[in-house]
Design an enzyme around this catalytic site. Structure first.
Site, PDB file in Angstrom:
ATOM      1  N   HIS A 192       0.821  -1.210   0.000  1.00  0.00           N
ATOM      2  CA  HIS A 192       0.000   0.000   0.000  1.00  0.00           C
ATOM      3  C   HIS A 192       0.858   1.265   0.000  1.00  0.00           C
ATOM      4  O   HIS A 192       0.356   2.351   0.218  1.00  0.00           O
ATOM      5  CB  HIS A 192      -0.910   0.023   1.229  1.00  0.00           C
ATOM      6  CG  HIS A 192      -1.745  -1.196   1.368  1.00  0.00           C
ATOM      7  ND1 HIS A 192      -1.325  -2.309   2.060  1.00  0.00           N
ATOM      8  CD2 HIS A 192      -2.972  -1.490   0.893  1.00  0.00           C
ATOM      9  CE1 HIS A 192      -2.262  -3.236   2.012  1.00  0.00           C
ATOM     10  NE2 HIS A 192      -3.258  -2.768   1.307  1.00  0.00           N
TER      11      HIS A 192
ATOM     12  N   ARG B  99      -0.503  -0.469  10.314  1.00  0.00           N
ATOM     13  CA  ARG B  99       0.482  -0.579   9.244  1.00  0.00           C
ATOM     14  C   ARG B  99       1.773   0.144   9.566  1.00  0.00           C
ATOM     15  O   ARG B  99       2.859  -0.290   9.188  1.00  0.00           O
ATOM     16  CB  ARG B  99      -0.110  -0.040   7.941  1.00  0.00           C
ATOM     17  CG  ARG B  99      -1.211  -0.936   7.397  1.00  0.00           C
ATOM     18  CD  ARG B  99      -1.844  -0.378   6.137  1.00  0.00           C
ATOM     19  NE  ARG B  99      -2.922  -1.260   5.697  1.00  0.00           N
ATOM     20  CZ  ARG B  99      -3.762  -0.968   4.731  1.00  0.00           C
ATOM     21  NH1 ARG B  99      -3.659   0.172   4.091  1.00  0.00           N
ATOM     22  NH2 ARG B  99      -4.715  -1.819   4.378  1.00  0.00           N
TER      23      ARG B  99
ATOM     24  N   ASP C 196       0.004  10.768  14.281  1.00  0.00           N
ATOM     25  CA  ASP C 196      -0.831   9.666  13.814  1.00  0.00           C
ATOM     26  C   ASP C 196      -2.109  10.217  13.181  1.00  0.00           C
ATOM     27  O   ASP C 196      -2.805  11.036  13.792  1.00  0.00           O
ATOM     28  CB  ASP C 196      -1.202   8.748  14.973  1.00  0.00           C
ATOM     29  CG  ASP C 196      -2.096   7.614  14.523  1.00  0.00           C
ATOM     30  OD1 ASP C 196      -1.588   6.707  13.861  1.00  0.00           O
ATOM     31  OD2 ASP C 196      -3.300   7.664  14.828  1.00  0.00           O
TER      32      ASP C 196
ATOM     33  N   GLY D 299      -9.846  -2.485  18.627  1.00  0.00           N
ATOM     34  CA  GLY D 299      -8.537  -2.410  17.994  1.00  0.00           C
ATOM     35  C   GLY D 299      -7.425  -3.042  18.794  1.00  0.00           C
ATOM     36  O   GLY D 299      -6.296  -3.135  18.328  1.00  0.00           O
TER      37      GLY D 299
ATOM     38  N   HIS E  97      -6.301   7.459   4.810  1.00  0.00           N
ATOM     39  CA  HIS E  97      -7.117   7.631   6.015  1.00  0.00           C
ATOM     40  C   HIS E  97      -8.193   8.695   5.820  1.00  0.00           C
ATOM     41  O   HIS E  97      -9.355   8.488   6.187  1.00  0.00           O
ATOM     42  CB  HIS E  97      -6.245   7.993   7.220  1.00  0.00           C
ATOM     43  CG  HIS E  97      -7.023   8.131   8.495  1.00  0.00           C
ATOM     44  ND1 HIS E  97      -7.579   7.056   9.149  1.00  0.00           N
ATOM     45  CD2 HIS E  97      -7.386   9.227   9.223  1.00  0.00           C
ATOM     46  CE1 HIS E  97      -8.219   7.467  10.227  1.00  0.00           C
ATOM     47  NE2 HIS E  97      -8.117   8.784  10.291  1.00  0.00           N
TER      48      HIS E  97
ATOM     49  N   GLY F   5      -5.020   8.792  12.627  1.00  0.00           N
ATOM     50  CA  GLY F   5      -6.222   8.421  13.363  1.00  0.00           C
ATOM     51  C   GLY F   5      -6.445   9.311  14.566  1.00  0.00           C
ATOM     52  O   GLY F   5      -7.583   9.677  14.884  1.00  0.00           O
TER      53      GLY F   5
END
Length: 598
Positions: free
Chosen positions: A236, A563, A576, A506, A422, A578
């Protein structure tokens, strides 16, 4: 040399790529339609999601079903390997994003012949979460399901943590072996064992020479100089082991083969299968040069190549580069590898004439049991508190709007340490949430809205964000299920439950460099503000500030989940994505509440 004529990529912020697409939101459905129209004798679509590509002549009673799947952008993987003797069905996700549990379940139901199904997918957080959720739903439907997450990339983790490795082109061999084992009539345990044995004996490593670009952004998803290469690059676009100056093809091949051979017990006389795989923009001319060197290296060791495949089998959109995969053979794997199959991307030997598509009259089917929904008595719900269901919906809609506005920035953050999608993924999910809420009844309770949001997000996204946010919404809704209106304590309970849902689904903790690093301090700050007799706005403002502190702190954290965990120290210095999107959501909730309550 593996030379690539590209523009200098030192400033890629203004680079726009060109693609033969229509509307970006239609690319998957239109690609599937085109694939089915090109191969109607091999493929069809089943299920309400429109994302389950099924073999015309594959699933049948008494045979273990093989279900593969993953994100789009890797064509011919995954749907290209659907057909007689290989996979019975593939669940097709968005670009670089896992399919959702609903899409996987559609594929599982189509593939089930009463003997259970085996799920095969790359070892990525989103795929693991979504396939696990689908397996739970299969169990509820009476479909036994086993999973094998392909983890063949030697560059992504040391051998003593091989279960943490990501999947790249090794999917090709694992799918082929599992499909042949199922075709040979092995039971669920036998097929799973064959797939696991293939995985244990499959090793891969890749190199990237240029970036790929997401169709939604039209921008390269990472930067690499015109004279550079990335050794160990993920499928990716995740960064690899090291970046260096472009070298000659033989030198690159030596560097790819060295760690593979270091882990494989290949004494003289051993046999292997070889895959030299192009990543999307590398021609056969170059791939054959790589294979030439692979054959020389193996020949010098007295290792025989039983069969080779050279071409594009697991790509990364239009990325330039290649990977090398070896499968060590024994008598069983050799026989399974040689068994016939017929799919759009791979034909081995000659298969029997395709039969008409199986129907529900001749195949075992499992019916969905209707779910019981307990009716909520509105008169029993607490009505104190300023946040009405309508205001709550406006808070969620504002969050979706902010995510859309920040989608490019979030994807750029992800492009540095992840796969660059994302913002795209979050935007897709939140657009689905906004649409669902805008069509919901005006008097719907907060808990019911949260259930609606969870389903909308999960159905639209998959990826890792899908299960994480679906779980967050469900847990948060349950936490305030006894209320019609929300007071400050209920708002805090909602944020805390959402944070805990993300944390548990998660399996991440603060310090892992994930969205948890923003959700948890946001929830803690909201609880502290409540303890100081804070009202709704004070608690939401505190949540936003706590999330911002947590988000900024991720810059100095080495990633341990997702990842970017493969980057190690290279992830330090970057926020990050997220955590950044969590901050956007909580601040949008505060702003919308402030507008409504001030």
């Amino acid at each position: 040399m593996l030379d690539r004529k590209t523009d200098d990529m030192t400033d890629q912020s203004n680079v726009r790529t060109k693609k033969l697409i229509n509307a970006p939101e239609d690319i998957i459905s239109q690609a599937i339609e085109g694939m089915i129209s090109a191969h109607p004798h091999l493929l069809r679509v089943e299920g309400d999601s429109g994302r389950a590509v099924v073999a015309v002549d594959g699933p049948r009673d008494g045979k273990v079903g093989i279900v593969i799947g993953g994100g789009s952008g890797h064509e011919p993987a995954f749907a290209g390997y659907v057909g007689r003797g290989l996979a019975d069905a593939a669940a097709v996700g968005n670009v670089f994003a896992s399919p959702s549990p609903e899409q996987i379940l559609d594929a599982a139901k189509a593939a089930d012949g009463g003997a259970g199904v085996v799920f095969l997918y790359g070892n990525y957080t989103g795929d693991v979460l979504n396939f696990d959720m689908a397996a739970e739903e299969c169990a509820g439907l009476g479909i036994p399901a086993k999973s094998v997450a392909v983890a063949d990339d030697v560059a992504s983790a040391p051998s003593d943590r091989a279960d943490e490795r990501r999947g790249i082109a090794g999917d090709f061999f694992v799918f082929k072996i599992a499909g042949a084992a199922a075709e040979a009539g092995r039971d669920l345990a036998g097929v799973t064992e064959a797939a696991s044995a293939a995985l244990s004996n499959t090793k891969s490593m890749g190199v990237a020479l240029s970036a790929c670009s997401m169709p939604q952004t039209g921008k390269p998803n990472f930067e690499i100089g015109h004279d550079e290469m990335e050794i160990g690059m993920g499928l990716h676009g995740e960064p690899g082991m090291r970046r260096g100056k472009l070298a000659e093809a033989d030198h690159i091949t030596d560097e790819l083969m060295e760690p593979i051979l270091a882990e494989m017990d290949l004494p003289e006389g051993s046999e292997v299968a070889v895959l030299v795989n192009g990543l999307g923009a590398t021609g056969l001319l170059e791939l054959y040069i790589l294979h030439r060197r692979v054959a020389q290296i193996l020949g010098e060791r007295g290792v025989k190549i039983h069969h080779s495949w050279v071409g594009e089998y697991a790509t990364s959109l239009e990325m330039a580069g290649a990977s090398v995969t070896l499968l060590k053979l024994d008598d069983d794997r050799k026989a399974l590898l040689d068994m016939p199959c017929r799919t759009p991307a791979l034909t081995v030997g000659t298969v029997a004439q395709a039969r008409p598509a199986a129907t529900t009259a001749t195949r075992t089917t499992v019916q969905h049991a209707a779910r019981d929904e307990t009716e909520v008595r509105r008169e029993d719900l607490a009505t104190d508190g300023p946040v009405t269901p309508a205001i709550f919906r406006s808070m969620m809609i504002r969050a979706g709007e902010r995510i859309s506005a920040d989608a490019d920035r979030l994807s750029e953050l992800d492009g540095v340490i992840g796969d660059g999608d994302h913002g795209v993924t979050m935007d897709i999910g939140w657009k689905a949430v906004r649409k669902a809420l805008e069509q919901s009844p005006a008097d719907e309770t907060v808990e019911t809205s949260c259930k609606r949001m969870a389903k909308a997000f999960l159905d639209a996204v998959g990826a890792s964000s899908g299960p994480l946010y679906a779980t967050a919404f469900l847990r948060a809704g349950t936490a305030v299920g006894n209320r019609l209106n929300l007071d400050a304590a209920a708002v805090v309970a909602w944020v805390e439950a959402a944070a805990q849902g993300v944390r548990e689904r998660g399996r991440a903790e603060p310090g892992d460099k994930t969205m948890v690093d923003a959700w948890v301090p946001g929830a803690e700050a909201a609880r502290a503000a409540l303890g100081k007799d804070g009202d709704v706005l004070a608690c939401l403002a505190a949540a936003c500030e706590g999330a911002e502190r947590g988000m900024n702190a991720t810059k100095e954290i080495e990633s341990r989940r997702g990842r970017s965990a493969k980057l190690g120290a290279r992830s330090v210095g970057h926020i990050d994505p997220g955590a950044a999107s969590t901050h956007v959501i909580l601040c949008a909730m505060y702003d919308a509440a402030k507008d409504a309550l001030s």
